[in-house]
Design a protein around this motif. Structure first.
Motif, PDB file in Angstrom:
ATOM      1  N   THR A 224      44.347  33.965  23.968  1.00  0.00           N
ATOM      2  CA  THR A 224      45.743  33.655  24.114  1.00  0.00           C
ATOM      3  C   THR A 224      46.169  34.382  25.623  1.00  0.00           C
ATOM      4  OG1 THR A 224      46.645  35.550  22.870  1.00  0.00           O
ATOM      5  CG2 THR A 224      46.535  33.504  21.764  1.00  0.00           C
ATOM      6  N   THR A 225      45.394  35.289  25.904  1.00  0.00           N
ATOM      7  CA  THR A 225      45.778  36.065  27.038  1.00  0.00           C
ATOM      8  C   THR A 225      44.937  35.440  28.420  1.00  0.00           C
ATOM      9  OG1 THR A 225      44.222  37.755  26.944  1.00  0.00           O
ATOM     10  CG2 THR A 225      46.422  38.081  25.922  1.00  0.00           C
ATOM     11  N   PRO A 226      45.381  35.367  29.712  1.00  0.00           N
ATOM     12  CA  PRO A 226      44.603  34.761  30.667  1.00  0.00           C
ATOM     13  C   PRO A 226      43.618  35.846  31.113  1.00  0.00           C
ATOM     14  CG  PRO A 226      46.631  35.744  31.471  1.00  0.00           C
ATOM     15  CD  PRO A 226      46.769  35.968  29.914  1.00  0.00           C
ATOM     16  N   VAL A 227      42.332  35.219  31.550  1.00  0.00           N
ATOM     17  CA  VAL A 227      41.177  36.185  32.208  1.00  0.00           C
ATOM     18  C   VAL A 227      41.871  36.419  33.471  1.00  0.00           C
ATOM     19  CG1 VAL A 227      38.954  35.930  33.142  1.00  0.00           C
ATOM     20  CG2 VAL A 227      39.379  34.636  30.803  1.00  0.00           C
ATOM     21  N   ALA A 228      41.650  37.771  33.727  1.00  0.00           N
ATOM     22  CA  ALA A 228      42.312  38.335  34.875  1.00  0.00           C
ATOM     23  C   ALA A 228      41.487  39.287  35.448  1.00  0.00           C
ATOM     24  CB  ALA A 228      43.806  38.849  34.448  1.00  0.00           C
ATOM     25  N   PRO A 229      40.463  38.944  36.077  1.00  0.00           N
ATOM     26  CA  PRO A 229      39.538  40.304  36.667  1.00  0.00           C
ATOM     27  C   PRO A 229      40.302  40.955  37.715  1.00  0.00           C
ATOM     28  CG  PRO A 229      38.516  38.064  36.788  1.00  0.00           C
ATOM     29  CD  PRO A 229      39.781  37.651  36.205  1.00  0.00           C
ATOM     30  N   SER A 230      40.027  42.097  37.836  1.00  0.00           N
ATOM     31  CA  SER A 230      40.766  43.127  38.736  1.00  0.00           C
ATOM     32  C   SER A 230      39.733  43.957  39.355  1.00  0.00           C
ATOM     33  CB  SER A 230      41.706  43.794  38.116  1.00  0.00           C
ATOM     34  OG  SER A 230      42.134  44.799  38.928  1.00  0.00           O
ATOM     35  N   ARG A 231      39.713  44.056  40.635  1.00  0.00           N
ATOM     36  CA  ARG A 231      38.867  45.124  41.215  1.00  0.00           C
ATOM     37  C   ARG A 231      38.905  46.327  40.956  1.00  0.00           C
ATOM     38  NH1 ARG A 231      36.776  43.543  47.342  1.00  0.00           N
ATOM     39  NH2 ARG A 231      35.180  44.881  46.711  1.00  0.00           N
TER      40      ARG A 231
ATOM     41  N   THR B 268      36.828  46.365  37.464  1.00  0.00           N
ATOM     42  CA  THR B 268      35.482  45.759  37.720  1.00  0.00           C
ATOM     43  C   THR B 268      35.356  45.388  39.325  1.00  0.00           C
ATOM     44  OG1 THR B 268      35.333  44.929  35.212  1.00  0.00           O
ATOM     45  CG2 THR B 268      33.386  44.329  37.321  1.00  0.00           C
ATOM     46  N   ASP B 269      34.625  46.275  39.983  1.00  0.00           N
ATOM     47  CA  ASP B 269      34.865  46.164  41.730  1.00  0.00           C
ATOM     48  C   ASP B 269      33.983  44.678  41.885  1.00  0.00           C
ATOM     49  OD1 ASP B 269      35.531  47.239  44.225  1.00  0.00           O
ATOM     50  OD2 ASP B 269      33.601  46.745  44.634  1.00  0.00           O
ATOM     51  N   HIS B 270      32.754  44.731  41.311  1.00  0.00           N
ATOM     52  CA  HIS B 270      32.015  43.635  41.983  1.00  0.00           C
ATOM     53  C   HIS B 270      30.692  43.803  40.994  1.00  0.00           C
ATOM     54  CE1 HIS B 270      30.294  46.485  44.565  1.00  0.00           C
ATOM     55  NE2 HIS B 270      29.144  45.910  44.513  1.00  0.00           N
ATOM     56  N   VAL B 271      29.931  42.402  40.966  1.00  0.00           N
ATOM     57  CA  VAL B 271      28.709  42.138  40.590  1.00  0.00           C
ATOM     58  C   VAL B 271      27.896  41.873  41.634  1.00  0.00           C
ATOM     59  CG1 VAL B 271      27.295  40.825  38.841  1.00  0.00           C
ATOM     60  CG2 VAL B 271      29.591  41.471  38.139  1.00  0.00           C
ATOM     61  N   ALA B 272      26.782  42.576  41.975  1.00  0.00           N
ATOM     62  CA  ALA B 272      25.757  42.338  43.130  1.00  0.00           C
ATOM     63  C   ALA B 272      24.584  41.774  42.835  1.00  0.00           C
ATOM     64  CB  ALA B 272      25.463  43.588  43.378  1.00  0.00           C
TER      65      ALA B 272
ATOM     66  N   PHE C  58      30.812  39.108  50.477  1.00  0.00           N
ATOM     67  CA  PHE C  58      31.463  39.229  49.069  1.00  0.00           C
ATOM     68  C   PHE C  58      32.143  37.768  49.237  1.00  0.00           C
ATOM     69  CE2 PHE C  58      30.437  43.560  49.906  1.00  0.00           C
ATOM     70  CZ  PHE C  58      30.407  44.236  48.769  1.00  0.00           C
ATOM     71  N   VAL C  59      32.108  37.454  47.689  1.00  0.00           N
ATOM     72  CA  VAL C  59      32.954  36.167  47.341  1.00  0.00           C
ATOM     73  C   VAL C  59      33.584  36.351  46.044  1.00  0.00           C
ATOM     74  CG1 VAL C  59      30.977  35.127  46.437  1.00  0.00           C
ATOM     75  CG2 VAL C  59      32.538  33.484  47.517  1.00  0.00           C
ATOM     76  N   GLU C  60      34.610  35.616  45.854  1.00  0.00           N
ATOM     77  CA  GLU C  60      35.228  35.483  44.437  1.00  0.00           C
ATOM     78  C   GLU C  60      34.508  34.257  44.019  1.00  0.00           C
ATOM     79  OE1 GLU C  60      39.242  35.643  44.308  1.00  0.00           O
ATOM     80  OE2 GLU C  60      39.531  37.896  44.649  1.00  0.00           O
ATOM     81  N   ASP C  61      34.378  34.409  42.827  1.00  0.00           N
ATOM     82  CA  ASP C  61      33.848  33.054  41.722  1.00  0.00           C
ATOM     83  C   ASP C  61      35.211  32.561  41.397  1.00  0.00           C
ATOM     84  OD1 ASP C  61      34.856  34.515  39.267  1.00  0.00           O
ATOM     85  OD2 ASP C  61      32.594  34.255  38.481  1.00  0.00           O
ATOM     86  N   PRO C  62      34.964  31.278  40.660  1.00  0.00           N
ATOM     87  CA  PRO C  62      36.432  30.467  40.722  1.00  0.00           C
ATOM     88  C   PRO C  62      37.351  31.344  39.476  1.00  0.00           C
ATOM     89  CG  PRO C  62      34.708  29.035  40.528  1.00  0.00           C
ATOM     90  CD  PRO C  62      33.971  30.327  40.505  1.00  0.00           C
ATOM     91  N   GLU C  63      36.581  32.339  38.864  1.00  0.00           N
ATOM     92  CA  GLU C  63      37.480  32.967  37.674  1.00  0.00           C
ATOM     93  C   GLU C  63      38.240  34.230  38.489  1.00  0.00           C
ATOM     94  OE1 GLU C  63      38.247  32.322  34.605  1.00  0.00           O
ATOM     95  OE2 GLU C  63      36.806  30.935  34.248  1.00  0.00           O
ATOM     96  N   GLY C  64      37.676  34.499  39.588  1.00  0.00           N
ATOM     97  CA  GLY C  64      38.206  35.725  40.273  1.00  0.00           C
ATOM     98  C   GLY C  64      37.480  37.068  40.356  1.00  0.00           C
ATOM     99  N   TYR C  65      36.189  36.802  39.745  1.00  0.00           N
ATOM    100  CA  TYR C  65      35.220  38.146  39.753  1.00  0.00           C
ATOM    101  C   TYR C  65      34.794  38.152  41.149  1.00  0.00           C
ATOM    102  CZ  TYR C  65      35.322  38.249  34.743  1.00  0.00           C
ATOM    103  OH  TYR C  65      35.973  38.264  33.650  1.00  0.00           O
ATOM    104  N   THR C  66      34.656  39.446  41.735  1.00  0.00           N
ATOM    105  CA  THR C  66      33.850  39.435  42.927  1.00  0.00           C
ATOM    106  C   THR C  66      32.481  39.585  43.071  1.00  0.00           C
ATOM    107  OG1 THR C  66      36.028  40.474  43.900  1.00  0.00           O
ATOM    108  CG2 THR C  66      33.855  40.831  45.127  1.00  0.00           C
ATOM    109  N   LEU C  67      31.548  38.717  43.632  1.00  0.00           N
ATOM    110  CA  LEU C  67      30.204  38.746  43.906  1.00  0.00           C
ATOM    111  C   LEU C  67      29.894  39.430  45.074  1.00  0.00           C
ATOM    112  CD1 LEU C  67      29.530  35.270  42.299  1.00  0.00           C
ATOM    113  CD2 LEU C  67      29.973  37.517  41.125  1.00  0.00           C
ATOM    114  N   GLU C  68      28.693  40.452  45.022  1.00  0.00           N
ATOM    115  CA  GLU C  68      28.234  40.705  46.406  1.00  0.00           C
ATOM    116  C   GLU C  68      26.958  40.150  46.414  1.00  0.00           C
ATOM    117  OE1 GLU C  68      26.426  44.851  48.573  1.00  0.00           O
ATOM    118  OE2 GLU C  68      27.413  44.869  46.506  1.00  0.00           O
ATOM    119  N   LEU C  69      26.844  39.575  47.649  1.00  0.00           N
ATOM    120  CA  LEU C  69      25.304  38.897  47.722  1.00  0.00           C
ATOM    121  C   LEU C  69      24.824  39.663  49.038  1.00  0.00           C
ATOM    122  CD1 LEU C  69      27.136  35.360  48.264  1.00  0.00           C
ATOM    123  CD2 LEU C  69      26.132  36.209  46.193  1.00  0.00           C
TER     124      LEU C  69
END
Length: 124
Positions: free
Chosen positions: A59-66, A69-73, A109-120
């Motif tokens: 019932t609550t939105p998925v709201a990733p915040s740096r 959770t700063d990023h997933v590499a 660094f790129v955000e996925d469609p949910e807003g999670y930041t990914l490091e490549l």
């Protein structure tokens, strides 16, 4: 000790699977527990995975915040090509490919469609 997986919540499982599939991830297995779908995706031959958790009753939105959770590499062979693939698959640019000398890395660094930041990244 090795990292087994990182679990992230997603609001749209199909969109997440499409995005990570475009980056070369494949589903390894899935299960539903207490109404929550858990889908593991990863690179073929790798022991690590990304666990996508989808709760249709959330019932609550998925709201990733740096802030939390700063990023997933992820290591990649070609930072520029993977960055462009992520953008083409619906990701948003956070930082274009650049050398990060103190980290000994070339990364984007790129955000996925949910807003999670990914490091490549790849090492220098």
């Amino acid at each position: 000790m090795d990292l087994a997986h990182v679990a992230i919540c997603v609001a749209d499982l199909d969109r997440a699977l499409e995005f990570y599939g475009a980056l070369g991830f494949e589903e390894s297995h899935r299960f539903t527990l207490d109404g929550v779908e858990n889908v593991y995706v990863g690179k073929p031959g790798s022991d690590s995975a990304l666990q996508l958790r989808y709760d249709p009753d959330r019932t609550t939105p998925v709201a990733p915040s740096r802030a939390d959770t700063d990023h997933v590499a992820f290591t990649v062979d070609d930072v520029e090509a993977t960055f462009q693939t992520a953008l083409d698959a619906g990701g948003a640019a956070v930082l274009e490919p650049t050398e990060i000398e103190p980290a000994g890395a070339y990364a984007a660094f790129v955000e996925d469609p949910e807003g999670y930041t990914l490091e490549l990244y790849r090492g220098l």
